[in-house]
Design an enzyme around this catalytic site. Sequence first.
Site, short mmCIF file in Angstrom:
data_model
loop_
_atom_site.label_atom_id
_atom_site.label_comp_id
_atom_site.label_asym_id
_atom_site.label_seq_id
_atom_site.Cartn_x
_atom_site.Cartn_y
_atom_site.Cartn_z
N PRO A 190 0.62 -1.05 -0.11
CA PRO A 190 -0.07 0.01 0.20
C PRO A 190 0.72 1.54 0.31
CG PRO A 190 0.00 -0.62 1.89
CD PRO A 190 1.05 -1.73 1.39
N GLY A 191 0.44 2.33 -0.62
CA GLY A 191 1.19 3.56 -0.62
C GLY A 191 0.36 4.70 -0.51
N ARG A 192 -0.43 5.05 -1.45
CA ARG A 192 -1.30 6.31 -0.83
C ARG A 192 -2.84 6.15 0.57
NH1 ARG A 192 -2.95 9.14 -5.86
NH2 ARG A 192 -3.01 7.37 -6.79
N TYR B 158 -3.14 14.53 -13.53
CA TYR B 158 -3.82 13.63 -13.43
C TYR B 158 -5.36 13.92 -13.54
CZ TYR B 158 -0.38 10.89 -11.82
OH TYR B 158 0.86 10.19 -10.81
N TYR C 100 2.45 10.71 -3.01
CA TYR C 100 2.43 11.85 -4.52
C TYR C 100 2.46 13.20 -4.88
CZ TYR C 100 2.03 6.28 -5.39
OH TYR C 100 1.56 5.53 -5.51
N CYS D 116 4.08 29.32 -15.85
CA CYS D 116 3.92 29.09 -17.09
C CYS D 116 3.69 28.53 -18.36
CB CYS D 116 5.04 30.37 -18.38
SG CYS D 116 5.74 31.88 -16.63
C1 LIG Z 1 3.09 2.47 -7.11
C2 LIG Z 1 3.08 1.49 -6.26
C3 LIG Z 1 2.39 1.01 -5.55
C4 LIG Z 1 1.73 1.48 -4.48
O1 LIG Z 1 0.31 2.18 -5.26
P1 LIG Z 1 -0.88 2.92 -3.90
O2 LIG Z 1 -2.02 3.24 -5.72
O3 LIG Z 1 0.16 4.60 -3.79
O4 LIG Z 1 -0.97 1.67 -3.06
C5 LIG Z 1 2.90 -1.17 -4.89
N1 LIG Z 1 2.90 -1.47 -5.84
C6 LIG Z 1 3.59 -1.61 -7.00
C7 LIG Z 1 4.61 -2.26 -7.97
C8 LIG Z 1 3.93 -0.07 -7.24
O5 LIG Z 1 4.44 0.66 -8.43
#
Ligand SMILES: *Cc1c(COP(=O)(O)O)cnc(C)c1O
Length: 447
Positions: free
Chosen positions: A297-299, A340, A397, A368
């Site tokens: 997980p990231g976002r 996006y 991000y 600009c």
């Molecule tokens: C970007 C990415 C993630 C994380 O994605 P999120 O939408 O931020 O949860 C996980 N695995 C891989 C391989 C990614 O490229």
Amino acid sequence: MADPIDFSTPDPSVRELLATHPDLSLDAHDGLLFEQVPLETIAHHVGTPCWVMSSGTLRKRAARLLGAMEAAGLSVSAHFAVKANDHLAVLRILSECELGADVVSGGELLRARKVGIPASKIVFSGVGKTDVELRLALEERIAQINVESVEELEIISALASGMDREINIVLRVNPDVDAKTHAKITTGVAGNKFGIPYDEALPLYRRARELPGVKAVGYAVHIGSQILTVAPYRAAYARIAELVRATRAEGLAVSVVDCGGGLGICYRDEGEGSPDAWAGAIRAELGDLDVRLAIEPGRWIAAPAGVLLASVVLRKAVTGGASFLVLNAAMNDLLRPSLYDAWHGIVPLSARDAMGKPEVVSVVGPVCESGDTFAQARLLPHLQRGAHVAILDTGAYGAVMSSTYNARPLAAEVLVDGHTWSVIRPRQTVEELWGNERFPDGSEEAA
Ligand SMILES: *Cc1c(COP(=O)(O)O)cnc(C)c1O
């Protein structure tokens, strides 16, 4: 879980945005608070633009996600996708929450190690890992490399054998499932650059078992980002389960399935991706496979844990149309709206501003480029020159995508924790911006 943004609904009000952001609140006297810290205090002392991250939000969301997996009876190792937010202070907090790291470059790998994330909790993804990066991964003995092509598999095998090492690899499979998210963040449909085509995965797994230096242990899948419904996850995991069974039917061992990341958040009124529903999808499709499960997980963890503070430089009236509100933050700071068409909530920092009479404005930066637009025809309380605003959900991000386009130094970064706050990156100076530039002295000659 809800569907992606439906722009036919009116923009959420300040009150509605605060209702979906529990660590933000509006105090009649101190204005907008992140945890217990008035954001006006930070804007006053540090200036704008300024990123503010919340330790409490990071911890709560990491715990919530891990808790959902546990509640579903899953033993899952979670690897934070470092590309979402790679600040050392953020990584250290998440490592204290027992998260490992999913990295996509040597730089991210070193950042993860710098905050003490053990190599055994690091996985390495990405379509174009260089030899230097792969050697680093081998030297560090990271947990696993997620391999994206036959070409890469052969390169890793050669490098590992040359170093007398063996590394765990999983094959990142492109399941050809449309995550129905924005085209620029969809990664699991046939024809995009990510992963190994589904039908080629098993033959490649066989091949990997014969190559020296690599130990094929399983499969990985990551179908995209900002996923709000469980259907694409289930579809992708069902295909992976099928692949695991087919692989085992040939007598080949499979011990790992990496379920990727991509769970979405509520930027506007789309509702947020549910960790429980995600865990349910993993359990339903992969729960009885007897494999070690991983997520990336990231976002979902980081985005709601950050805001970007900015000031209104001026209001530009347009005859017959919406006025422009020009901020001192721009697309070089926060790229997502330009890249996006992303929608981010905008909330005034002062309580009095937040109660102001609503009007429709376009919110832009000073760079600009016409694309330097944060919001088009947005209903916002009336704001004067000098007013401060927070742009919400910028903890993922956000700062990581900043550039210095238009000779704009990188913004300051602040971390709040309860009622305390600290500068975790001072604002870059213009002198630092050109500090590494040299005038040519003609000292090198072509042979
Ligand atoms: C970007 C990415 C993630 C994380 O994605 P999120 O939408 O931020 O949860 C996980 N695995 C891989 C391989 C990614 O490229």
